[in-house]
Design an enzyme around this catalytic site. Structure first.
Site, PDB file in Angstrom:
ATOM      1  N   SER A 104       0.838  -1.193   0.000  1.00 20.49           N
ATOM      2  CA  SER A 104       0.000   0.000   0.000  1.00 20.49           C
ATOM      3  C   SER A 104       0.881   1.255   0.000  1.00 20.49           C
ATOM      4  CB  SER A 104      -0.959  -0.040   1.186  1.00 20.49           C
ATOM      5  OG  SER A 104      -1.910   0.994   1.123  1.00 20.49           O
ATOM      6  N   ASP A 213      -9.957  -2.970  -5.719  1.00 15.62           N
ATOM      7  CA  ASP A 213      -9.383  -2.169  -4.631  1.00 15.62           C
ATOM      8  C   ASP A 213     -10.187  -0.882  -4.496  1.00 15.62           C
ATOM      9  OD1 ASP A 213      -7.811  -0.682  -2.888  1.00 15.62           O
ATOM     10  OD2 ASP A 213      -5.918  -1.298  -3.799  1.00 15.62           O
ATOM     11  N   HIS A 248      -8.141  -4.411  -1.573  1.00 17.89           N
ATOM     12  CA  HIS A 248      -6.886  -3.832  -1.090  1.00 17.89           C
ATOM     13  C   HIS A 248      -6.135  -4.780  -0.157  1.00 17.89           C
ATOM     14  CE1 HIS A 248      -4.305  -0.318  -0.538  1.00 17.89           C
ATOM     15  NE2 HIS A 248      -4.260  -0.596   0.760  1.00 17.89           N
TER      16      HIS A 248
END
Length: 299
Positions: A104, A213, A248
Site C-alpha cells: 500500500s 481495490d 486492497h
C-alpha cells in the site's frame, strides 16, 4: 510462526526502528527491506514469514512509533537510505543482493526509494501507487508524503470534484460505507510531475494489485507504472499481476479474510477495501508464491 533457523533481532541503531530476521547459518544471504502501509508503527508479520523461506529480512518502521515522525507526512527517503547503508555494513548481509517489498503506502515508498537508491536490486509492491500522493495526517493534505535531502518530493495535487467531496461527507454522516478510490484517481489525473520515475530502478519490478481495490486504484496506478517502464525501455524485467475480484487486502497468506472488505473508520463509519473473502484469500495465497519466486530468482 517463524522458522527456528531464523533469529529475531530488534534494531535501534543510528535512529533506525525495526526488526531483523536473520538466518542463523553463517552465510551471505539476500536481504529484503519490508515496509508496511499507513497503519503506522512496526509491522513484523510479513518479514518473519518471508525470512522463513531463506531470506534475511528487515522490517523497517518509518512513522508512528518511538522517535519517528508521528504522521505520514514529509518522511525522509534519507531514512531508507540510512537503513540500506546500515544493512550493507552488517555481517552475513550480501550488499549486492538487497531488495525491498512494500504494501500500500509502503509500496509507494518502495518504488520511490528504489528509483532513487541504486543499491536496491529488486522491488515488489503489494497494491502500490506509482504516483506520489499527499501525506496522511492533520497537516498532510497540503504536504508531500516524502522528502529527500530536505527537499519535498513533488506530489499529486489534482482537483477533486465538489460532487465527490459532498458524496463522501454524506456517507460519513449517515454511517454508510465509502471509498477513497475516486478521490485518489482524480488527484492523480494529469499529474505527471508526481509520477515515480520507476524506469530508474536498478533491478526487476513486481507489482500486485486488486481490481476491486476500493481504498485507492492500485490496478490503475500499477498499469501507469508499466506504461512508464515501457515508454522509457526499462532494461530489467517487470510484471504487473492483478486479481480482478480482489480488493486492497492482499498480503501474507492464510490470514482471515472475512473482514478484509471493510475497515472501521471512526464514528461508526466503515471504509471500503474491496473484494470478497474468497477472492482476497485466493489473491493472498497466489501473490505470496509469486513474490517468493520473484525474490529467489532476482536476488
Amino acid at each position: 510462526m517463524t522458522n527456528p533457523e531464523v533469529e529475531r533481532l530488534p534494531i535501534r541503531d543510528e535512529g533506525l526502528v525495526g526488526t531483523m530476521f536473520l538466518q542463523k547459518k553463517s552465510n551471505k544471504y539476500p536481504t529484503i527491506i519490508v515496509l508496511g502501509g499507513s497503519e503506522e508503527g512496526l509491522r513484523e508479520g510479513d518479514s518473519a514469514l518471508l525470512a522463513s523461506h531463506g531470506f534475511n529480512t528487515f522490517s523497517l518502521a518509518y512513522f508512528g512509533i518511538e522517535k519517528l515522525p508521528s504522521e505520514l507526512v514529509h518522511i525522509p527517503i534519507d531514512y531508507v537510505e540510512k537503513a540500506l547503508n546500515w544493512l550493507m555494513n552488517q555481517r552475513d548481509i550480501d550488499p549486492n543482493r538487497i531488495g525491498v517489498m512494500g504494501t500500500s503506502k509502503g509500496g509507494e515508498l518502495a518504488l520511490l526509494s528504489a528509483s532513487m537508491l541504486p543499491s536496491i536490486k529488486a522491488v515488489a509492491g503489494y497494491v502500490p501507487s506509482s504516483v506520489v500522493y499527499p501525506g496522511i495526517g492533520k497537516r498532510g493534505s497540503e504536504l508531500s508524503s516524502w522528502t529527500y535531502q530536505g527537499d519535498e518530493i513533488p506530489f499529486a495535487t489534482g482537483k477533486v470534484s465538489e460532487a465527490e467531496l459532498q458524496q463522501d461527507k454524506r456517507e460519513a454522516k449517515t454511517g454508510l460505507q465509502f471509498t477513497y478510490k475516486n478521490i485518489y484517481l482524480q488527484m492523480a489525473k494529469g499529474q505527471e510531475k508526481a509520477e515515480i520515475p520507476v524506469e530508474k530502478i536498478n533491478g526487476p519490478i513486481l507489482l500486485i494489485s486488486g481490481g476491486d481495490d476500493q481504498l485507492w486504484p492500485s490496478e490503475e496506478l500499477s498499469d501507469r507504472a508499466i506504461r512508464r517502464l515501457k515508454k522509457y525501455g526499462h532494461r530489467f524485467t517487470y510484471e504487473h499481476i492483478t486479481f480482478p475480484l480482489a480488493g486492497h487486502s492482499i498480503g501474507s497468506p492464510n490470514l482471515p479474510t472475512t473482514m478484509s472488505m471493510e475497515a472501521p473508520f471512526g464514528q461508526g463509519v466503515k471504509l471500503l477495501l474491496g473484494g470478497t473473502p474468497k477472492d482476497n484469500a485466493h489473491a493472498q495465497t497466489d501473490a505470496w508464491e509469486k513474490v517468493k519466486r520473484f525474490f529467489k530468482e532476482n536476488l
